[in-house]
Design an enzyme around this catalytic site. Structure first.
Site, short mmCIF file in Angstrom:
data_model
loop_
_atom_site.label_atom_id
_atom_site.label_comp_id
_atom_site.label_asym_id
_atom_site.label_seq_id
_atom_site.Cartn_x
_atom_site.Cartn_y
_atom_site.Cartn_z
N LYS A 1 59.73 -11.86 19.36
CA LYS A 1 59.44 -12.54 18.24
C LYS A 1 59.59 -11.84 16.95
CE LYS A 1 56.13 -13.49 14.85
NZ LYS A 1 55.58 -12.62 13.99
N ASP B 1 56.50 -18.40 16.99
CA ASP B 1 55.34 -17.76 16.97
C ASP B 1 54.34 -18.85 17.41
OD1 ASP B 1 54.72 -19.37 14.79
OD2 ASP B 1 55.33 -17.98 13.67
#
Length: 218
Positions: free
Chosen positions: A121, A139
């Site tokens: 991420k 996320d």
DNA sequence: CTCCCGATAT
DNA sequence: ATATCAGGAG
């Protein structure tokens, strides 16, 4: 599951709501962005932005982070939470930048994820925001919104969510769509109190309709 | 899977 | 009081 076409229709509505969505972490170069994103794990951008002004005034380069004792860096980021792990990771990360990348932040995601405290991420955010590489960082917001809307399946893990989004969104819209999904999740389709009652996507949202029924009959 | 962890909203 | 926050490492 929403089809590719339905997904893009939903994203068009979200684009109307948040046409100018962008990264909200304050930073002035790739290195500052990298530090800010590492700090932002399990913590709001707003909180990170409260700490980074004085942090970035004190620490300009990887050398600066290595120069201070671990305990001092911990205190400088304490209010962020998870500060012991993050301080340790930032020191290791800076060490790697100096030893392996000439003190520069690598642009390649495969290199970024090798850094301490940098997962997929974070690597996607840095590659996308700092270097313009098309990417969709999944996320908590992107995952929640994608699942509620039915863009992906409820049981998908973050890797599967990312794959599905990349398949259903044209590559030249990955980065902007990513930010719009985050804004939509952060300000409208919130984790705790989603605003389904005033949501323009309610018609095509399974979860939203379910929630409205639950509210209406209780 | 667990642990890390303070700030904030509800 | 509790859930959640632009997750990642062991």
């Amino acid at each position: 599951m929403l089809t590719k076409k339905q997904t893009q229709e939903a994203l068009a509505v979200i684009a109307d709501m948040y046409p100018d969505a962008e990264c909200e972490l304050t930073h002035s170069n790739p290195f500052e962005l990298l530090i800010a994103v590492v700090l932002s794990a399990q913590c709001t951008d707003a909180l990170v932005n409260k700490v980074t002004p004085r942090l970035f005034a004190k620490y300009k380069t990887p050398e600066d982070y290595i120069a201070v004792p671990l305990e001092e860096l911990e205190q400088d980021i304490r209010s962020i939470g998870l500060y012991r792990n993050k301080a340790k990771n930032i020191k290791k990360l800076c060490q790697s930048l100096l030893e392996q990348y000439g003190g520069e932040v690598p642009q390649d995601r495969d290199e970024l994820v090798k850094l301490a405290g940098v997962g997929r991420k974070t690597a996607n955010v840095v590659a996308s925001v700092a270097f313009g590489v098309p990417a969709i960082a999944v996320d908590t917001h992107v995952e929640r919104v994608s699942k509620r809307l039915g863009i992906c399946r409820w049981k998908d893990n973050v890797t599967q969510v990312e794959q599905t989004l990349m398949k259903k969104i044209p590559m030249d819209e990955w980065s902007i769509s990513h930010h719009r999904l985050i804004f939509f999740g952060r300000y409208h389709c919130k984790a705790q109190n989603p605003q389904c009652d005033i949501c323009p996507l309610l018609d095509m949202c399974r979860e939203g309709k379910k929630r409205m029924r639950r509210r209406g009959s209780s």
